[in-house]
Write a protein that holds these residues in place. Sequence first.
Motif, PDB file in Angstrom:
ATOM      1  N   SER A   1       0.834  -1.208   0.000  1.00  0.00           N
ATOM      2  CA  SER A   1       0.000   0.000   0.000  1.00  0.00           C
ATOM      3  C   SER A   1       0.865   1.253   0.000  1.00  0.00           C
TER       4      SER A   1
ATOM      5  N   ASN B   1       2.250   1.779  -3.477  1.00  0.00           N
ATOM      6  CA  ASN B   1       1.203   2.279  -4.371  1.00  0.00           C
ATOM      7  C   ASN B   1       0.883   3.744  -4.099  1.00  0.00           C
ATOM      8  N   ASP B   2       0.913   4.136  -2.801  1.00  0.00           N
ATOM      9  CA  ASP B   2       0.648   5.538  -2.455  1.00  0.00           C
ATOM     10  C   ASP B   2       1.711   6.457  -3.053  1.00  0.00           C
TER      11      ASP B   2
ATOM     12  N   GLN C   1       1.198   6.696  -6.715  1.00  0.00           N
ATOM     13  CA  GLN C   1      -0.009   7.466  -7.016  1.00  0.00           C
ATOM     14  C   GLN C   1       0.274   8.961  -6.927  1.00  0.00           C
TER      15      GLN C   1
ATOM     16  N   ILE D   1     -16.108  -1.120   0.768  1.00  0.00           N
ATOM     17  CA  ILE D   1     -15.134  -0.394   1.583  1.00  0.00           C
ATOM     18  C   ILE D   1     -15.364  -0.690   3.067  1.00  0.00           C
TER      19      ILE D   1
ATOM     20  N   LEU E   1     -12.790   3.577  -9.294  1.00  0.00           N
ATOM     21  CA  LEU E   1     -11.564   3.193  -8.593  1.00  0.00           C
ATOM     22  C   LEU E   1     -10.968   4.379  -7.834  1.00  0.00           C
ATOM     23  N   ARG E   2     -10.948   5.561  -8.485  1.00  0.00           N
ATOM     24  CA  ARG E   2     -10.424   6.754  -7.808  1.00  0.00           C
ATOM     25  C   ARG E   2     -11.358   7.177  -6.671  1.00  0.00           C
TER      26      ARG E   2
ATOM     27  N   GLN F   1     -10.742   4.966  -3.776  1.00  0.00           N
ATOM     28  CA  GLN F   1      -9.491   5.326  -3.119  1.00  0.00           C
ATOM     29  C   GLN F   1      -9.679   6.532  -2.199  1.00  0.00           C
TER      30      GLN F   1
ATOM     31  N   MET G   1     -11.779   5.266   0.799  1.00  0.00           N
ATOM     32  CA  MET G   1     -10.994   4.345   1.624  1.00  0.00           C
ATOM     33  C   MET G   1     -10.024   5.121   2.516  1.00  0.00           C
ATOM     34  N   ASN G   2      -9.359   6.117   1.955  1.00  0.00           N
ATOM     35  CA  ASN G   2      -8.416   6.919   2.749  1.00  0.00           C
ATOM     36  C   ASN G   2      -9.126   7.676   3.869  1.00  0.00           C
TER      37      ASN G   2
ATOM     38  N   GLY H   1      -2.062   9.830   2.592  1.00  0.00           N
ATOM     39  CA  GLY H   1      -3.471   9.582   2.285  1.00  0.00           C
ATOM     40  C   GLY H   1      -4.259  10.825   1.935  1.00  0.00           C
TER      41      GLY H   1
END
Length: 729
Positions: free
Chosen positions: A409, A412-413, A416, A441, A473-474, A477, A480-481, A550
């Motif tokens: 994660s 990926n962050d 991103q 989620i 998906l965005r 994200q 989720m954050n 995040g």
Amino acid sequence: MLRVRIFLAFALLLNILSFNLTAQNGKKETSLKADQLVKEALVNFRESNFEKSLIISRVALNAATAAKNNTLISRSYNIIAANYNELSEVDKAIFFYKKSLIYANRTDNDSIKYNLYNNLGNMYCFEKKQFDIGIYYYKKSIAYGLKINDLSQVYFTNVNIAWAYFDVGKFKEGYPYLKFVSNNTEKYSDKSTEIIANMLNGMYLNYKNENDAANAYFLNAIAAGKTSDERSDLSYAHLEYSKFLMKIKKYKEAYENLSLYNKITEELYNQQKLKKASIAGFNLELDEYKRQIDKIENEKISQYQSLKKSRIIVILFVLISLILLFLIITLIKNIRFKKKHNLELLKAKEIAEEASLLKTQFISTISHELRTPLYGVVGITNMLLEEHKELSRSQHLSSLKFSARYLLSLVNDILQINKIEENKVVLENLTFNISDEIMMIKNSLSFLSQKNNNKINIYIDPYIPEYLIGDKLRLAQILMNLVSNALKFTKNGEVEVKVDLLKTEGKNHFLAFLIKDNGIGIATVDQNKIFEKFVQVGRKDEDYQGTGLGLSIVKRLLGLFGSTITLESDLGQGTSFSFIIPFEHDPEKTKKIIAEIEVDLTSNEVHKILIVEDNRINQLVTKKIIEKNNYICKVVDDGFGALEILEKETFDLILMDINMPLMNGFETSKRIRLQDIKTPIVALTAFDKDEITDEAISSGINDIIIKPFEPVKLFKIISYLIEEAKNAG
């Protein structure tokens, strides 16, 4: 494993003696300190104290970098590489040898260049078993030895080349180098080379079946080794002598010499030393990554300050131009000034772009190097949990799986945030159900909510259409954050997720999102900081995890949607985040999108899959995943193996790794297509998809999937491509 180390430490010592300190002004003291640390690290290396040598080398490298002394930087990297060499960390050793060579090439110090090429020859001949590359490096080393007119170093490298040829059974090719060694022994030999030279003569005479002469040379090598400090050379003399004794059927003496080899090796490489040294080496690697990041950030700050000064100059230029508008001589000066200033701006722009490219390449490399082992860790953990149900409650396995996914994660962050800053993120149009996405989620964060004894309450406006079109998906994200943050900073409380239909304009439905908690809250003074990168206010290391990326990602992703985020909070009163995003509602378009992505996974047909992958652990993980779906699977180690098996067998699909030695996945795919093989190829790689898409397409690759991956996603792609290939045929 140990291999040829002839004169590595000696050559390093020569570099120390030949080094002339040239640091100036304030850097002189730092250079002197770095020089002393390099010497100390070398002493510890020669005493096989690898842990201490790595720790001191790390400090020396920092000091040399601060002094901007390329010779000291090169020598520090050389010692670091030598330690990894002795610890059998082959790839890391090669990496740091090449780093050392980069800085050595920026100096006039040909002695260290000789030494580095010699060491790289050792690595490729004896560790990587890439004989041709190793011989190339040895010959480069000899060239530098001749350049500095030091035939003793040429002599040392000839010893290594002879040993390299003999090691692979090429005695005829290696004999000319052994002959050179034998003819120059009196001039250039010392205790260490006396051992090896005698051993090599014994090996050659053994090959020629001249057993009495061979036996005499081996005994001379062992006798010389007993009076020498080079214990590793003595161990190899015992090893090669044991092989000779086995050949002539003197089994008892062969066993005794083999036992002596094992005893010396164990004394030299105590396992506790290796374990501690590995920890020191890991810290050193982290320093290396941090050093690169700091370099990039400092360059960016410098360029920003330069551009800021340039703006001030432009303003002053305009004012002076207005005041002296009617004076011809001033006008001419201003024109010249403007031309010069534009050149400075252009140069600054080029430097800034170069720094940005370097940062992108660095992040890409690090993410690839982390994703590859993470794929193995996650895959093998899942295999253990599936194959051994009794381990499902194991705290150790659960911790391992959580740690791997947490590190993934983080990677990926970082990717991103870098993509957004580079303007490489493009929103997609996918159909989705807002209730399903939020429930997913909620379920995925159930562990976190239970950990802090929190309750998640969800409200979805019933007037929101069942299906919307947008980048789900965005959106996921972002949510989720925000929800995971709320759960982290709330204990024994509630987190509310609310979505209202604010308004409708044509096909666009504007949804108002609210994420609210009754946790610790955020002080007013800190509220402007939390959307910055790597910032967590009110954080206690024992309570919260995370990188502070995040909310920075949330803010930037909302910017892509054309939206902004609103924060309301106070200490002890909880926190609420709100934002508005428009999504399209078009039933006809939704049906079309769903039809395009539907894939039939219910087929009972057994497909034959070829896996091309050089990493043994990743081979095991991918093969297990494929065979679990009742597919037939075969594995090859490299591109040449793939070309060979495709000449004999037919497959329904090929899973192709990209980063492989000898021949990478792109080149392998091109050669497959040149043979008129139409089999679909899927790149299974740790590289980021956006980085390799163009090259993958030009190589004939049909699709890309990033490791680690969800098995369902892989099988959807496999089923789709196989079905498409059948229809095309």
